[in-house]
Design an enzyme around this catalytic site. Structure first.
Site, mmCIF file in Angstrom:
data_model
loop_
_atom_site.group_PDB
_atom_site.id
_atom_site.type_symbol
_atom_site.label_atom_id
_atom_site.label_comp_id
_atom_site.label_asym_id
_atom_site.label_seq_id
_atom_site.Cartn_x
_atom_site.Cartn_y
_atom_site.Cartn_z
ATOM 1 N NE ARG A 170 -3.458 -2.290 2.902
ATOM 2 C CZ ARG A 170 -3.423 -3.307 3.581
ATOM 3 N NH1 ARG A 170 -1.808 -3.463 4.182
ATOM 4 N NH2 ARG A 170 -4.446 -4.424 3.528
ATOM 5 C CE LYS A 194 -6.346 -0.914 4.863
ATOM 6 N NZ LYS A 194 -7.481 -0.898 4.360
ATOM 7 C CG HIS A 266 -4.913 1.077 -4.630
ATOM 8 N ND1 HIS A 266 -4.175 0.630 -3.407
ATOM 9 C CD2 HIS A 266 -6.153 0.310 -4.821
ATOM 10 C CE1 HIS A 266 -5.288 -0.145 -2.913
ATOM 11 N NE2 HIS A 266 -6.242 -0.278 -3.799
ATOM 12 N NE ARG A 269 -2.863 -3.018 -2.066
ATOM 13 C CZ ARG A 269 -2.527 -3.821 -0.894
ATOM 14 N NH1 ARG A 269 -1.187 -3.902 -0.957
ATOM 15 N NH2 ARG A 269 -3.466 -4.451 -0.046
ATOM 16 C CG HIS A 292 -6.105 -8.130 0.680
ATOM 17 N ND1 HIS A 292 -6.234 -8.526 -0.446
ATOM 18 C CD2 HIS A 292 -5.878 -6.779 0.809
ATOM 19 C CE1 HIS A 292 -6.329 -7.645 -1.336
ATOM 20 N NE2 HIS A 292 -6.036 -6.504 -0.412
ATOM 21 C CE1 TYR A 301 -5.970 -7.129 -7.910
ATOM 22 C CE2 TYR A 301 -5.907 -8.177 -5.856
ATOM 23 C CZ TYR A 301 -6.063 -6.920 -6.445
ATOM 24 O OH TYR A 301 -5.502 -5.688 -5.956
#
Length: 322
Positions: A170, A194, A266, A269, A292, A301
């Site tokens: 990110r 995150k 992004h 990414r 994730h 994806y």
């Protein structure tokens, strides 16, 4: 409503908003960007309620429905409405579980239906063209004497681009990398993502060389003690900003003959993940690399997997047409 009135509406809302944000920060390790987003959404909700002479403590289900209708009249995207409703639900659930309200008026509400758009990606050829443009610019500035700052910016952009595509980080994770990330002899770097969670992300030789080249020149031209950040800046954060990186990438794309509208951190990414899957990577592996928490996030994806599976059946099945 004037800016002064908006501020008043937010400040007159009970301290429940502050308690909720504190909970997100302490119990869920929410980042500053996440907290800011929640604060903006709840301030907007508080402003609406204030106009109805209500607040978080007194809002009922109909008040929330009226707010959602107001958002629709403002022609907000379904994703934005869903995000605001999520913040409202979490706030009211928090107030209920903490005993600050006797009910949860948001419990019966359904969010707007929204499709999940396919991620924008770049082709391998486009990424290669962008990388070549970045390295060419760095080489050209290296031949120009007396312009150390320009050379450093070119090397920095090349390092940023190589890392983005090599790791799928990110942009918030990339710009906050410590300077020690460029000095490691390992084939991977530790990234804090995150929720303050750490993960190990492999990087290739090209990214390692670009980081080292940038850091070597950075140290040569340093006029102050070395920064703790790999990509330092004079801003309040101490490191380069997401907006600055995005602008530089778009400018680089234009110079390479690629539409700037197609480029963002992004998107790179997304390209990292899509290109890995297209070349045989496992979805769970890509999930881990991207950081994730839920596999469903990575499943955006699967359109790449679908195409790959079709090709495998076409090429490998004994009864397929040749």
């Amino acid at each position: 409503m004037s800016a002064k009135a908006k501020k008043s509406a937010a400040s007159n809302a009970p301290g429940q908003r502050g308690l909720f944000l504190d909970m997100l920060a302490t119990e869920r390790n929410a980042s500053k960007n996440t907290l800011d987003a929640y604060a903006r959404d709840l301030d907007d909700y508080a402003e609406f309620l204030a106009g109805k002479k209500s607040d978080f403590s007194r809002a009922d289900t109909q008040a929330i429905r009226d707010y959602l209708s107001a958002l629709k009249r403002r022609e907000l995207a379904a994703a934005s409405v869903a995000r605001k409703l999520s913040a409202i639900r979490q706030l009211h659930r928090f107030l209920y579980t903490e005993g600050l309200r006797g009910d949860d008026p948001s419990a019966v509400l359904e969010g707007p239906r929204r499709g999940r758009p396919l991620p924008k990606i770049m082709t391998v050829a486009e990424v290669s063209k962008l990388l070549a443009a970045a390295h060419d610019a760095a080489a050209e500035t290296g031949e120009t004497k007396g312009d150390a700052a320009r050379r450093l910016r070119a090397l920095r952009l090349a390092a940023l681009l190589e890392l983005l595509y090599a790791s799928g980080l990110r942009i918030s994770e990339l710009i906050a990398l410590p300077a020690s990330a460029a000095r490691t002899k390992s084939d991977a770097i530790i990234v804090r993502g995150k929720g303050n969670k750490e993960r190990l992300v492999p990087i290739g030789d090209a990214a390692k060389r670009a980081m080292k080249a940038y850091l070597d020149v950075s140290l040569e031209n340093a006029k102050a003690p070395p920064s703790r950040w790999l990509f330092p800046s004079f801003g309040t954060s101490g490191h380069v900003t997401r907006q600055h990186v995005a602008r530089e990438l778009k400018a680089l794309a234009a110079s390479a003959g690629i539409s700037p509208a197609k480029i963002s951190p992004h998107v790179l990414r997304h390209a990292f993940a899509s290109h890995l899957l297209a070349n045989g990577a496992d979805l769970r592996v890509v999930q881990a690399l991207l950081g994730h928490a839920d596999i469903s996030t990575t499943q955006i994806y699967t359109h790449v997997l679908d195409e790959r599976l079709k090709n495998m059946v076409r090429d490998l099945h004994p009864l397929s047409e040749k």
